[in-house]
Design an enzyme around this catalytic site. Structure first.
Site, PDB file in Angstrom:
ATOM      1  N   GLU A   1      51.572  58.923  52.533  1.00  0.00           N
ATOM      2  CA  GLU A   1      52.067  58.045  53.589  1.00  0.00           C
ATOM      3  C   GLU A   1      51.235  56.761  53.614  1.00  0.00           C
ATOM      4  O   GLU A   1      50.023  56.803  53.842  1.00  0.00           O
ATOM      5  CB  GLU A   1      52.025  58.711  54.963  1.00  0.00           C
TER       6      GLU A   1
ATOM      7  N   HIS B   1      50.201  69.195  56.519  1.00  0.00           N
ATOM      8  CA  HIS B   1      49.964  67.910  57.176  1.00  0.00           C
ATOM      9  C   HIS B   1      48.490  67.520  57.101  1.00  0.00           C
ATOM     10  O   HIS B   1      47.626  68.226  57.626  1.00  0.00           O
ATOM     11  CB  HIS B   1      50.399  68.023  58.645  1.00  0.00           C
ATOM     12  N   ARG B   2      48.221  66.417  56.411  1.00  0.00           N
ATOM     13  CA  ARG B   2      46.839  65.947  56.185  1.00  0.00           C
ATOM     14  C   ARG B   2      45.991  67.068  55.581  1.00  0.00           C
ATOM     15  O   ARG B   2      44.806  67.224  55.889  1.00  0.00           O
ATOM     16  CB  ARG B   2      46.214  65.411  57.473  1.00  0.00           C
TER      17      ARG B   2
ATOM     18  N   ASP C   1      47.465  60.344  54.241  1.00  0.00           N
ATOM     19  CA  ASP C   1      47.636  58.955  54.671  1.00  0.00           C
ATOM     20  C   ASP C   1      46.669  58.065  53.912  1.00  0.00           C
ATOM     21  O   ASP C   1      45.544  58.487  53.621  1.00  0.00           O
ATOM     22  CB  ASP C   1      47.317  58.826  56.165  1.00  0.00           C
TER      23      ASP C   1
ATOM     24  N   LYS D   1      49.843  53.710  55.274  1.00  0.00           N
ATOM     25  CA  LYS D   1      49.562  53.178  56.610  1.00  0.00           C
ATOM     26  C   LYS D   1      49.291  51.682  56.562  1.00  0.00           C
ATOM     27  O   LYS D   1      49.546  50.969  57.528  1.00  0.00           O
ATOM     28  CB  LYS D   1      48.339  53.894  57.216  1.00  0.00           C
TER      29      LYS D   1
ATOM     30  N   GLU E   1      50.587  66.458  52.522  1.00  0.00           N
ATOM     31  CA  GLU E   1      50.870  65.124  53.061  1.00  0.00           C
ATOM     32  C   GLU E   1      49.534  64.484  53.378  1.00  0.00           C
ATOM     33  O   GLU E   1      48.619  65.154  53.875  1.00  0.00           O
ATOM     34  CB  GLU E   1      51.738  65.269  54.323  1.00  0.00           C
TER      35      GLU E   1
ATOM     36  N   HIS F   1      43.743  58.612  58.014  1.00  0.00           N
ATOM     37  CA  HIS F   1      44.913  58.310  58.852  1.00  0.00           C
ATOM     38  C   HIS F   1      44.751  57.012  59.635  1.00  0.00           C
ATOM     39  O   HIS F   1      45.637  56.167  59.650  1.00  0.00           O
ATOM     40  CB  HIS F   1      45.174  59.471  59.823  1.00  0.00           C
TER      41      HIS F   1
ATOM     42  N   ASP G   1      50.559  71.314  60.583  1.00  0.00           N
ATOM     43  CA  ASP G   1      49.091  71.460  60.527  1.00  0.00           C
ATOM     44  C   ASP G   1      48.711  72.869  60.080  1.00  0.00           C
ATOM     45  O   ASP G   1      47.599  73.095  59.636  1.00  0.00           O
ATOM     46  CB  ASP G   1      48.485  71.228  61.928  1.00  0.00           C
TER      47      ASP G   1
END
Length: 219
Positions: free
Chosen positions: A94, A6-7, A35, A96, A33, A48, A214
């Site tokens: 992702e 995640h990120r 954003d 945004k 992943e 993000h 995370d």
């Protein structure tokens, strides 16, 4: 079961940074992943929030800064991240900011055409479902993920309108019944953001395909 950082590896290194993505790769993720937003000069930027306030020592909207200015704050472009990843893992982008949609498609096409990536190494996900609809019209080869934190049923109803690869629900929405329903409908299930040992044990009892965390090393 896919291990999705995640990120990057947000639990270990500052989120959505080159260092975080490098750490995730070191931890053996199947995908990272990240954003994206659009910079003032139209570059796809990996961050993000719509402002730089939380993750840098500056303040203001991402869209008010050029890619070069954002770079100086430690915020990479999508191209930079893809060059770092260099096919060592897949990438879940992702969106945004819907304004970034066209550019994201162009970058994926560019890396597929010129840098030996394949479409299966990318997924584009979004909570803004119209964005996914736009991508399906621009390039139907790109794998799509329907993000939801409210309703698996609504996400499935939308997914039936266009060709999607996965449904990406908040893990607290999941149960045996709706996971079976998603899988029986032909969708992969990539759930987020699962960090604690207790929550990881719970989601692993379900028929899911990937976990976004995370701490990808805990999966």
């Amino acid at each position: 079961m896919l291990k999705i950082g995640h990120r990057g590896a947000k639990g270990h290194v500052a989120e959505n940074t080159v260092a975080s993505f490098a750490k995730a790769i070191e931890l053996g993720v199947d995908l990272i992943e990240l954003d994206v937003h659009l910079s003032k000069d139209g570059e796809v930027i990996v961050i993000h929030d719509e402002t730089v306030d939380r993750t840098t020592n500056k303040t203001g909207l991402v869209s008010n800064f050029t890619a070069s200015e954002l770079n100086q704050m430690g915020i990479p472009t999508l191209r930079e991240v893809l060059e770092l990843v260099d096919k060592k893992c897949g990438v879940n982008i992702e969106i945004k900011d819907p304004l970034a949609t066209q550019k994201v498609v162009e970058i994926i096409e560019e890396f597929e055409t010129h840098f030996n990536w394949v479409y299966q190494q990318f997924q584009v996900s979004s909570f803004i479902w119209e964005t996914l609809e736009t991508i399906s019209k621009l390039n139907s080869a790109i794998l799509l993920g329907v993000l939801t934190e409210d309703s698996v049923a609504s996400a499935m109803a939308f997914a039936k309108k266009i060709k999607v690869h996965s449904i990406n629900p908040y893990f607290k929405l999941l149960n045996q019944e709706n996971c079976n329903s998603m899988q029986n409908s032909g969708y992969k299930i990539y759930t987020w953001t699962v960090n604690s040992a207790e929550d990881l044990i719970f989601v692993k009892t379900l028929p899911i395909d990937g976990i976004i965390s995370d701490f990808p090393d805990r999966i």
